[in-house]
Design a protein around this motif. Structure first.
Motif, PDB file in Angstrom:
ATOM      1  N   VAL A   1       0.811  -0.997  -0.103  1.00 50.73           N
ATOM      2  CA  VAL A   1       0.046   0.213  -0.200  1.00 50.73           C
ATOM      3  C   VAL A   1       0.807   1.269   0.041  1.00 50.73           C
ATOM      4  O   VAL A   1       1.677   1.612   0.956  1.00 50.73           O
ATOM      5  N   LEU A   2       0.795   1.951  -1.147  1.00 50.92           N
ATOM      6  CA  LEU A   2       1.836   2.933  -1.280  1.00 50.92           C
ATOM      7  C   LEU A   2       0.740   4.378  -1.150  1.00 50.92           C
ATOM      8  O   LEU A   2       0.035   4.658  -1.795  1.00 50.92           O
ATOM      9  N   ALA A   3       1.046   5.308  -0.201  1.00 50.84           N
ATOM     10  CA  ALA A   3       0.334   6.606  -0.291  1.00 50.84           C
ATOM     11  C   ALA A   3       0.971   7.689  -0.752  1.00 50.84           C
ATOM     12  O   ALA A   3       2.415   7.785  -0.606  1.00 50.84           O
ATOM     13  N   ILE A   4       0.523   8.429  -1.674  1.00 53.92           N
ATOM     14  CA  ILE A   4       0.788   9.489  -2.350  1.00 53.92           C
ATOM     15  C   ILE A   4       0.501  10.808  -1.813  1.00 53.92           C
ATOM     16  O   ILE A   4      -0.842  10.949  -1.867  1.00 53.92           O
ATOM     17  N   LEU A   5       1.254  11.527  -1.002  1.00 51.50           N
ATOM     18  CA  LEU A   5       1.042  12.784  -0.029  1.00 51.50           C
ATOM     19  C   LEU A   5       1.382  13.974  -1.143  1.00 51.50           C
ATOM     20  O   LEU A   5       2.555  13.840  -1.889  1.00 51.50           O
TER      21      LEU A   5
ATOM     22  N   LEU B   1      -0.626   7.771   7.128  1.00 52.50           N
ATOM     23  CA  LEU B   1       0.199   6.972   8.251  1.00 52.50           C
ATOM     24  C   LEU B   1      -0.527   5.518   8.624  1.00 52.50           C
ATOM     25  O   LEU B   1      -0.042   4.662   8.946  1.00 52.50           O
ATOM     26  N   GLN B   2      -1.759   5.849   8.654  1.00 54.08           N
ATOM     27  CA  GLN B   2      -2.727   4.810   9.298  1.00 54.08           C
ATOM     28  C   GLN B   2      -2.804   3.546   8.118  1.00 54.08           C
ATOM     29  O   GLN B   2      -2.761   2.273   8.688  1.00 54.08           O
ATOM     30  N   LEU B   3      -2.681   3.959   6.929  1.00 54.00           N
ATOM     31  CA  LEU B   3      -2.930   2.910   5.781  1.00 54.00           C
ATOM     32  C   LEU B   3      -1.995   2.309   5.064  1.00 54.00           C
ATOM     33  O   LEU B   3      -1.693   1.095   4.527  1.00 54.00           O
ATOM     34  N   ALA B   4      -0.703   3.143   5.001  1.00 53.19           N
ATOM     35  CA  ALA B   4       0.181   2.811   3.939  1.00 53.19           C
ATOM     36  C   ALA B   4       1.334   1.896   4.584  1.00 53.19           C
ATOM     37  O   ALA B   4       1.541   1.981   5.743  1.00 53.19           O
TER      38      ALA B   4
END
Lengths: 294, 282
Positions: free
Chosen positions: A59-63, A222-225
């Motif tokens: 899971v990659l978060a893109i901020l 932070l919660q998901l990635a």
């Protein structure tokens, strides 16, 4: 309370098989750039030199700040837009227009107003799904997102949060190797958002597809990635690129209040140009968090 | 869990549910929503007009040579009906309208779809169709009569021209304004070409299509009278021009009343269809 109703998903058993991906695919961005023609004949660069490889099931978060090109990056990965430089490989082969190995959860629900929730979710089924299988899968997904009581309703008869959940179910019905989520919970109220995040974790635990999640919410990332990239602009060059890359410590579901996450949160907010007020300003605290590059 | 949902859902839901209940049970429906009031209210003005008409002719305020009484119009209707002309004229006019409307509306749908969906179609066709549309309807009549003679073809062609443009205009405009985000979502979920059209674009424009059809039907009746006034041996328009030549005011009134009734009936039928479409696809 909400989780209790979809509890089997959390323990990884029956209903969550609905979202089972046959395979999660690796996604590879290779020197990706995108510029748009602007009015005066010149071009405006939005993205440049984005290179990162995402592992299958990660899971990659893109901020990034608004307008930094994070949605554009996601759209290119899904074949909704094309790159002007570099390329994206999914499972080793370049993406095609509207790539069917991906499924998109849009920022808005984008449900067809004249169809029931069931029929809208069924739109996500891959072509050629046998009718009975498809119907069963749609029903399981609708149950998973907690909309069983509203399956026959039209989108305008349910709330915005419910519509967004239906939209997520539609993306999951695709059985995607890569799930692309563009601020899927951005329009929801704070409580519903937290529930949706937990729901996504349940789904991912049961069916580990690769997820690219665009968000402007640091806590959500932070919660998901597993990993977070921060898109940003350096002074001398046009266009955003990866300014920070952070591996999020710990395993999901994470404690929303942990100190480690709080420190990362401060660092990310700093990267987004938000002043961290109070004592911690400008000072790294004592927790042992690796700095990029690792 | 349901309780929980209701708590977190936004207030729109509660409103929508409340509305539904209101329509279903309705112990205290306002007067303007009751069927009998709607029927009586709609009939009020026609009845009033008929009474004044009767009154004016009974009191001989206007000579009957200028304004025949309702009874005279009724007698004229019976007389024409006995000769079989009333049924024939009504039937032939209705037939012309329906055939011309079907052809015109069908072509309007096709051209509207091409212009609304394809950029190339828009560039190639829209300017020419716009110019043809600008030609006043009666300007076609001499040309059509020379080309197609006084037969059915010339009248049906004129009616088709009249029915074409409202459908073409509404369909092409509506298709251009289909929510891009919905279309993109459709494509993202693997729809394209005909399947995209029938799944996303067509349902999205159906309500506009039906209101276009309704306008087209009104235009079809308008063009029917134009066609029949200028060159016909049967039909309600012919009845009008023939009666004008013979000075039969009673028959002119009869033709006008019949056109009003037929136009209203066909419009109501499309109106029912429109309501169904709006409920199903709106």
């Amino acid at each position: 309370m909400y989780l209790a109703s979809t509890a089997p998903a959390a323990s990884g058993s029956a209903p969550a098989r609905a979202g089972t991906a046959d395979a999660a695919f690796a996604v590879e961005f290779e020197g990706l750039g995108r510029s748009f023609p602007s009015d005066r004949g010149a071009s405006r660069t939005v993205l440049r030199d984005v290179s990162i490889s995402v592992q299958p099931g990660e899971v990659l978060a893109i901020l990034g700040t608004s307008g930094c090109g994070k949605s554009t990056l996601l759209r290119i990965a899904g074949g909704l837009d094309s790159a002007t430089a570099g390329r994206v490989l999914i499972d080793g082969t370049p993406t095609v227009d509207f790539d069917d190995r991906t499924a998109v959860g849009f920022q808005e629900p984008r449900l067809l107003p004249w169809r029931s929730i069931t029929d809208n979710v069924a739109l996500g089924l891959p072509r050629g799904t046998p009718k009975a299988d498809g119907a069963a899968r749609v029903a399981r997904l609708i149950e998973l997102v907690g909309l069983s009581d509203f399956a026959g309703h039209r989108p305008r008869e349910i709330s915005g949060g419910m519509a967004q959940r239906a939209s997520l179910a539609r993306a999951l019905a695709r059985n995607p190797g890569v799930l692309l989520l563009d601020e899927p919970f951005g329009a929801l109220d704070a409580l519903t958002r937290l529930k949706m995040q937990d729901l996504l974790l349940d789904v991912h635990a049961a069916a580990p597809t690769t997820v690219l999640l665009v968000t402007h919410d640091v806590d959500e990332a932070l919660q998901l990635a597993d990993r977070i990239i921060l898109l940003g602009r350096s002074n001398e060059l046009d266009g955003s690129t990866i300014a920070q890359e952070i591996v999020v410590p710990g395993t999901r579901p994470r404690d929303r209040g942990s100190a480690e996450l709080a420190e990362l949160r401060g660092r990310l907010l700093d990267g987004l140009g938000i002043d961290r007020h109070g004592q911690a300003r400008g000072v790294e605290t004592t927790t042992a968090i690796p700095h990029f590059p690792y | 869990m349901t309780g929980n949902d209701t708590l977190t859902s936004d207030p729109r839901t509660a409103d929508a549910v409340g509305d539904d209940r209101g329509n279903g049970a309705a112990p205290t429906r306002p007067l303007t929503r009751r069927t009998w009031f709607v029927v009586v209210g709609g009939a009020l003005i026609p009845v009033l007009v008929l009474s004044i008409w009767q009154l004016v002719t009974t009191l001989e305020l206007v000579p009957v040579s200028q304004l025949p009484s309702p009874a005279m119009v009724w007698t004229a209707a019976l007389e024409l009906a006995q000769r079989g002309e009333l049924g024939l004229y009504t039937a032939i006019s209705t037939q012309r309208v329906l055939i011309g409307f079907a052809i015109g509306a069908g072509l309007g749908l096709v051209f509207g779809a091409v212009v609304g969906l394809s950029r190339l179609g828009d560039i190639l066709l829209a300017p020419s169709l716009g110019a043809i549309r600008a030609v006043p309807s009666l300007a076609w009549v001499p040309l059509l009569i020379i080309w197609l003679k006084y037969g059915e073809e010339s009248k049906i062609t004129l009616i088709a021209i009249g029915a074409f443009f409202p459908v073409y205009t509404t369909v092409s405009a509506a298709l251009r304004h289909v929510d891009r985000q919905l279309v993109e979502a459709g494509r993202a979920f693997g729809l394209n070409g005909a399947r995209l059209f029938t799944t996303v674009q067509l349902p999205a424009v159906l309500p506009s299509v039906v209101s276009g059809l309704r306008l087209a039907l009104a235009q079809a009746w308008l063009f029917l009278v134009a066609a029949e006034l200028l060159g016909a041996s049967m039909g309600l328009g012919f009845l009008l021009s023939d009666s004008q030549n013979n000075g039969r005011l009673d028959r002119i009134f009869l033709a006008i009343v019949l056109l009003a009734l037929l136009g209203k009936i066909t419009d109501s039928l499309v109106g029912l269809f429109e309501r169904w479409v709006n409920k199903r696809w709106g």
